[in-house]
Design a protein around this motif. Structure first.
Motif, PDB file in Angstrom:
ATOM      1  N   ARG A  26     -16.709  61.151   2.083  1.00 53.65           N
ATOM      2  CA  ARG A  26     -16.143  61.500   3.382  1.00 53.65           C
ATOM      3  C   ARG A  26     -17.100  61.035   4.462  1.00 53.65           C
ATOM      4  NH1 ARG A  26     -14.976  67.664   5.316  1.00 53.65           N
ATOM      5  NH2 ARG A  26     -14.697  67.173   7.511  1.00 53.65           N
ATOM      6  N   ASP A  29     -13.840  61.393  10.020  1.00 54.07           N
ATOM      7  CA  ASP A  29     -12.441  61.733   9.785  1.00 54.07           C
ATOM      8  C   ASP A  29     -11.782  60.776   8.784  1.00 54.07           C
ATOM      9  OD1 ASP A  29     -12.434  59.504  11.394  1.00 54.07           O
ATOM     10  OD2 ASP A  29     -10.768  60.175  12.654  1.00 54.07           O
ATOM     11  N   LEU A  55      -8.653  61.467   6.946  1.00 52.91           N
ATOM     12  CA  LEU A  55      -8.827  62.746   6.265  1.00 52.91           C
ATOM     13  C   LEU A  55      -7.537  63.558   6.290  1.00 52.91           C
ATOM     14  CD1 LEU A  55     -10.860  64.498   4.789  1.00 52.91           C
ATOM     15  CD2 LEU A  55     -11.556  65.429   6.985  1.00 52.91           C
ATOM     16  N   ASP A  56      -6.724  63.384   7.319  1.00 55.86           N
ATOM     17  CA  ASP A  56      -5.454  64.097   7.413  1.00 55.86           C
ATOM     18  C   ASP A  56      -4.515  63.757   6.259  1.00 55.86           C
ATOM     19  OD1 ASP A  56      -6.401  65.133   9.742  1.00 55.86           O
ATOM     20  OD2 ASP A  56      -5.103  63.961  11.056  1.00 55.86           O
ATOM     21  N   VAL A  58      -5.371  63.404   3.039  1.00 62.48           N
ATOM     22  CA  VAL A  58      -5.995  63.702   1.750  1.00 62.48           C
ATOM     23  C   VAL A  58      -4.995  64.299   0.761  1.00 62.48           C
ATOM     24  CG1 VAL A  58      -6.907  65.997   2.296  1.00 62.48           C
ATOM     25  CG2 VAL A  58      -8.071  64.573   0.638  1.00 62.48           C
ATOM     26  N   ARG A  88       1.500  70.764  -0.610  1.00 66.06           N
ATOM     27  CA  ARG A  88       0.167  70.830  -0.009  1.00 66.06           C
ATOM     28  C   ARG A  88      -0.394  72.225  -0.226  1.00 66.06           C
ATOM     29  NH1 ARG A  88      -0.973  67.617   5.031  1.00 66.06           N
ATOM     30  NH2 ARG A  88       0.145  65.687   4.679  1.00 66.06           N
ATOM     31  N   ASP A  91      -2.104  73.564   5.093  1.00 66.73           N
ATOM     32  CA  ASP A  91      -2.040  72.595   6.185  1.00 66.73           C
ATOM     33  C   ASP A  91      -3.284  72.656   7.064  1.00 66.73           C
ATOM     34  OD1 ASP A  91       0.449  71.534   5.498  1.00 66.73           O
ATOM     35  OD2 ASP A  91       1.506  73.126   6.560  1.00 66.73           O
ATOM     36  N   LYS A  92      -4.161  73.595   6.749  1.00 62.69           N
ATOM     37  CA  LYS A  92      -5.373  73.803   7.538  1.00 62.69           C
ATOM     38  C   LYS A  92      -6.544  73.086   6.875  1.00 62.69           C
ATOM     39  CE  LYS A  92      -3.188  77.056   9.894  1.00 62.69           C
ATOM     40  NZ  LYS A  92      -2.472  76.748  11.073  1.00 62.69           N
ATOM     41  N   HIS A  93      -6.977  71.995   7.479  1.00 58.56           N
ATOM     42  CA  HIS A  93      -8.032  71.192   6.865  1.00 58.56           C
ATOM     43  C   HIS A  93      -9.365  71.933   6.779  1.00 58.56           C
ATOM     44  CE1 HIS A  93      -5.719  67.603   6.223  1.00 58.56           C
ATOM     45  NE2 HIS A  93      -5.180  67.784   7.417  1.00 58.56           N
ATOM     46  N   TYR A  96      -9.190  74.198   3.823  1.00 59.14           N
ATOM     47  CA  TYR A  96      -9.321  73.431   2.581  1.00 59.14           C
ATOM     48  C   TYR A  96     -10.768  72.999   2.360  1.00 59.14           C
ATOM     49  CZ  TYR A  96      -8.112  70.319  -1.239  1.00 59.14           C
ATOM     50  OH  TYR A  96      -8.029  69.726  -2.472  1.00 59.14           O
ATOM     51  N   ASP A  97     -11.440  72.600   3.432  1.00 60.91           N
ATOM     52  CA  ASP A  97     -12.843  72.210   3.333  1.00 60.91           C
ATOM     53  C   ASP A  97     -13.685  73.382   2.827  1.00 60.91           C
ATOM     54  OD1 ASP A  97     -15.079  70.292   3.924  1.00 60.91           O
ATOM     55  OD2 ASP A  97     -15.654  71.909   5.292  1.00 60.91           O
TER      56      ASP A  97
END
Length: 190
Positions: A26, A29, A55-56, A58, A88, A91-93, A96-97
């Motif tokens: 990574r 972005d 990144l959106d 992924v 998915r 939807d919240k990156h 997820y991170d």
């Protein structure tokens, strides 16, 4: 990279014919994913591909990889399995991170003398993830797993810790009553 794997030994131990390996890099972005499917009995690479994207995207990459591996293996999927591939996790990156970071901490706990400290940090990250996305099934499953690990491994053998594990697992079961991940989390707890 740099890790030698004895594919026939892996095949015997796991009872599998193929393994998927990969790496993720990574940068800001952007994300680069390298993935390969290997016949573990022969050590022969069956398929490989590199994905470069924002990144959106992924989750789209994850779905594409799952579809490609399924196709390479000529596997027949049920309608529910096909839907799961396209689903998915969140939807919240940022959520997820945090989920991924917690998983990395947990993967290191077996070899690390700071096992309790890392587990508590994983709990903190997972609680932030579910606070950001209250429907993040996989985060609730992992949160239940970490809480029950803290309880059953004696780091925090209190009724409150067990209650937190139970609450996370029950939330996972409510969010995904037909999902294997929810039932695995429940099985580990009960």
């Amino acid at each position: 990279p740099g890790v030698k794997r004895d594919f026939p030994e892996i095949a015997n131990a796991l009872g599998v014919a193929h393994v998927v390996e990969g790496s993720v890099q990574r940068a800001f972005d952007r994300v680069r994913v390298r993935v390969q499917l290997t016949n573990v009995k022969t050590g022969t690479r069956v398929w490989r591909k590199r994905y470069d994207s924002a990144l959106d995207d992924v989750f789209a990459i994850q779905s594409e990889i799952a579809k490609a591996v399924t196709e390479q293996l000529r596997a027949k999927l049920s309608a529910a399995e096909k839907a799961a591939i396209n689903e998915r996790p969140t939807d919240k990156h940022l959520a997820y991170d945090r989920y991924i970071r917690a998983g990395m901490l947990l993967d290191s706990t077996a070899l690390d003398a700071r096992s309790a400290e890392l587990r508590y940090e994983a709990v903190r990250l997972l609680e932030l993830a579910v606070a950001q996305d209250s429907k993040f099934l996989l985060a609730y499953c992992r949160l239940g797993f970490v809480h029950q690990g803290l309880y059953f491994n004696g780091y925090d053998h209190t009724p409150q810790r067990l209650a937190r594990a139970t609450e996370a697992v029950e939330t996972a079961l409510r969010l995904g009553p037909d999902r294997g991940e929810s039932h695995l989390a429940a099985g580990l707890l009960y």
